[in-house]
Design an enzyme around this catalytic site. Structure first.
Site, short mmCIF file in Angstrom:
data_model
loop_
_atom_site.label_atom_id
_atom_site.label_comp_id
_atom_site.label_asym_id
_atom_site.label_seq_id
_atom_site.Cartn_x
_atom_site.Cartn_y
_atom_site.Cartn_z
N THR A 44 -2.30 -7.93 -13.47
CA THR A 44 -3.74 -7.71 -13.41
C THR A 44 -4.43 -7.88 -14.76
O THR A 44 -5.44 -8.58 -14.87
CB THR A 44 -4.03 -6.31 -12.85
OG1 THR A 44 -3.47 -6.22 -11.55
CG2 THR A 44 -5.52 -6.05 -12.77
N LYS A 52 -10.96 -1.23 -11.07
CA LYS A 52 -9.94 -0.86 -12.05
C LYS A 52 -10.54 -0.95 -13.45
O LYS A 52 -11.32 -1.86 -13.74
CB LYS A 52 -8.75 -1.82 -11.97
CG LYS A 52 -7.96 -1.78 -10.69
CD LYS A 52 -6.79 -2.75 -10.76
CE LYS A 52 -5.97 -2.76 -9.49
NZ LYS A 52 -4.83 -3.73 -9.57
N ARG A 107 -9.05 -1.85 -16.21
CA ARG A 107 -8.64 -3.05 -16.93
C ARG A 107 -9.40 -4.29 -16.49
O ARG A 107 -9.63 -5.19 -17.28
CB ARG A 107 -7.13 -3.26 -16.80
CG ARG A 107 -6.54 -3.25 -15.42
CD ARG A 107 -5.02 -3.25 -15.51
NE ARG A 107 -4.30 -3.23 -14.23
CZ ARG A 107 -3.95 -2.14 -13.59
NH1 ARG A 107 -4.27 -0.94 -14.10
NH2 ARG A 107 -3.28 -2.20 -12.46
N HIS A 163 0.01 -4.38 -2.38
CA HIS A 163 1.11 -3.57 -2.89
C HIS A 163 1.62 -2.57 -1.85
O HIS A 163 2.82 -2.38 -1.68
CB HIS A 163 0.68 -2.79 -4.13
CG HIS A 163 0.62 -3.59 -5.38
ND1 HIS A 163 1.71 -4.27 -5.87
CD2 HIS A 163 -0.39 -3.82 -6.25
CE1 HIS A 163 1.38 -4.89 -7.00
NE2 HIS A 163 0.11 -4.63 -7.24
N HIS A 196 3.74 -8.56 -7.47
CA HIS A 196 3.52 -9.87 -8.08
C HIS A 196 4.08 -9.79 -9.49
O HIS A 196 4.80 -8.86 -9.83
CB HIS A 196 2.03 -10.21 -8.09
CG HIS A 196 1.18 -9.08 -8.61
ND1 HIS A 196 0.98 -8.83 -9.94
CD2 HIS A 196 0.53 -8.08 -7.95
CE1 HIS A 196 0.22 -7.76 -10.09
NE2 HIS A 196 -0.07 -7.27 -8.90
#
Length: 546
Positions: free
Chosen positions: A73, A155, A157, A289, A472
């Site tokens: 990510t 998120k 990030r 996920h 991933h």
């Protein structure tokens, strides 16, 4: 009559050219759908009727690439609006090991400030300090300080890596509420009513969502062990359940609601300058996920997101703002091996004791008479313990590479010092070797001493019953390939199936607003979005990449 026909034909040609030529927008809308692989785009494209259908009728690059090996990510989001690969952005993974930090926790999170006293990689102060390059918004603001830069995401990030170091409003979901980072400008007036409405929504239960007809064939339980299954959840949640809120269409709806409120409240796109808003839609990643990419959960999620994006674009249309949209993803994803094996991929598997880095480190320690763990894994990066003496380090790394490569789960192992000596690849991303993919995300001082590539269809989650079932982060194209879609009012559709990179987005958007970006400062190239013989890209200097 003949003269009238000629005039009419010329007018039609001029109108067509005007549509083909991208406009100079007043607002750039950059959207990232977390874990939205090119495979998912292709699989569901025929079923889209809303916003994703609209974008599919614009300029379509179905084979965009997050070209690097670290398909996570944070690295992926760091490429989208910087024009730079992770080796240059400095964001080589979601987390990396820094054995020099003063705290006991040596793991560093990509969007934290580890210098804050008392922080850890799990309890941190959100910061853009590790992002080493400017974003498009920063470049726009440097050229015109009146530019407004806004970033909203599910998120932290995603919001930080797309917004950058100079933002006017930055908001992200922290697990309980939408918050911002320390030192940011005062909250916009739209924030308080949005948060109040969201709190009221969370206090109410969410009924299960209906299953669209196209999703019914996927509505089946897949055993994952321990009596547990996935593949039958329809997104119902109890009142106050923020965990299920995060992994559902609800959070994507919240992001777009907040983005719309900020666009309206701040008057984005209504001034003399061009503004930019980035939106990180995270639910697809959490669904992938937690439930995999091929179940009823992903089907409901993507169709809901398509519909919600359509409403978002309709609202923008009504505002009269002249906007351009780019939509892509930070990485792709791979389904859980238990469903893979049912669906004609019998070789899909999970990591197991055949790859035991702790045991390999212990063996090297015995062979070279070293103490300590010797090897410290952090995802695909493997670090040599700083306690290993200098005279033994090269031998320890070489031996580790040899032993790791013997595992039947491993495709290849790369020594960091060797990767660092390689030039950056310049060929089309679909042709890159594994070593070149590793090079694109390798940065000395942050990356590991060894980079490990698992074999295709090997999932690095040994036990799917403890939370996540799929993931991933691999070198393989199911994690690297993502769609890149551009749209503006009057766009003339065309599709280019050849490989391009997400780092190409920044120079392409910059070309639309006449913002010069020195080619030596980025890795991307401008993409010609003009469907006619024209070209929106500036003329490249001799010897530069176009």
């Amino acid at each position: 009559m003949r003269l009238r026909s000629i005039v009419t034909a010329v007018a039609v040609l001029l109108a067509t050219a005007a549509q083909a030529q991208p406009p100079k927008p007043k607002l750039i809308v950059a959207i990232s759908i977390d874990q939205f692989s090119a495979d998912l785009f292709s699989e569901y494209r025929q079923h889209f009727t809303g916003g994703l259908k609209r974008l599919s009728e614009g300029v379509v690059f179905p084979s965009g690439y997050q070209s690097h090996a670290a398909t996570e990510t944070c690295p992926g989001h760091s490429t989208i609006l910087t024009g730079s690969r992770p080796y240059r952005t400095g964001i080589i993974a979601n987390d990396w090991l820094d054995q020099s930090v003063a705290r006991a926790d040596k793991t560093v999170y990509c969007a934290e400030d580890e210098t804050v006293p008392g922080s850890s990689s799990k309890d941190y102060t959100v910061s853009a300090r590790h992002l080493l390059v400017p974003t498009l918004g920063e470049r726009m603001k440097n050229a015109d300080p009146a530019t407004r830069v806004v970033s909203v995401a599910g998120k932290d990030r995603a919001a930080v890596m797309m917004g950058g170091h100079k933002v006017d409003q930055l908001w992200f979901w922290n697990g309980k509420d939408y918050v911002t980072t320390a030192g940011q400008p005062a909250p916009d007036a739209a924030i308080a009513p949005f948060r109040s409405a969201l709190a009221a929504r969370l206090a109410q239960p969410q009924p299960a969502l209906p299953v669209p007809d196209v999703c019914t064939s996927r509505d089946r339980a897949i055993p994952i062990g321990g009596g547990k299954t996935v593949g039958t959840w329809h997104f119902g949640r109890a009142a106050g359940d923020t965990t299920k809120f995060r992994a559902s269409p609800e959070i994507d709806d919240a992001n777009l609601t907040l983005a719309s409120a900020l666009i309206e409240s701040m008057g984005l796109g209504r001034g003399p300058q061009t503004d930019i808003i980035s939106i990180g839609e995270s639910a697809t990643d959490y669904v992938g996920h937690t439930y995999g990419t091929e179940g009823v959960e992903m089907c409901i999620q993507l169709l809901a997101l398509d519909k919600r994006l359509g409403a978002f674009f309709d609202q923008l249309d009504k505002s009269g703002v002249d906007y351009v949209v780019v939509l892509t993803a930070d990485h792709g994803g791979h389904d859980l091996p238990e469903r893979n094996r049912i669906h004609a991929a019998p070789d899909a598997q999970r990591v197991d004791s055949r790859l035991d880095l702790k045991a390999i480190g212990a063996q090297i320690g015995r062979e070279l008479k070293l103490t300590g763990p010797v090897l410290i894994p952090a995802g695909g990066d493997v670090y040599l313990d700083r306690a290993v003496p200098a005279k033994a380090r090269a031998k320890a790394v070489a031996r580790a590479a040899q032993l790791i490569k013997q595992s039947p789960l491993v495709e290849d192992v790369f020594v960091g010092a060797d990767i660092a000596k390689m030039p950056q690849p310049t060929s089309p991303p679909e042709t890159w070797s594994f070593a070149e993919r590793a090079r694109a995300s390798y940065r000395p001082g942050r990356s590991g001493d060894l980079i490990v590539a698992l074999k295709e269809r090997v999932t690095p989650i040994p036990d799917p019953t403890k939370g996540y079932v799929a993931t991933h982060g691999s070198f393989w194209d199911y994690d690297r390939r993502v769609p890149i879609l551009f749209w503006w009012k009057g766009v003339q559709n065309f599709e280019q199936p050849l490989g391009v990179e997400t780092v190409d987005i920044l120079p392409t958007l910059a070309s639309l607003i006449g913002l010069p970006v020195p080619p030596a400062e980025i890795d991307g190239r401008c993409l010609d979005l003009d469907a006619s013989a024209g070209d929106n890209c500036p003329v490249a200097a001799p010897g530069t990449r176009r």
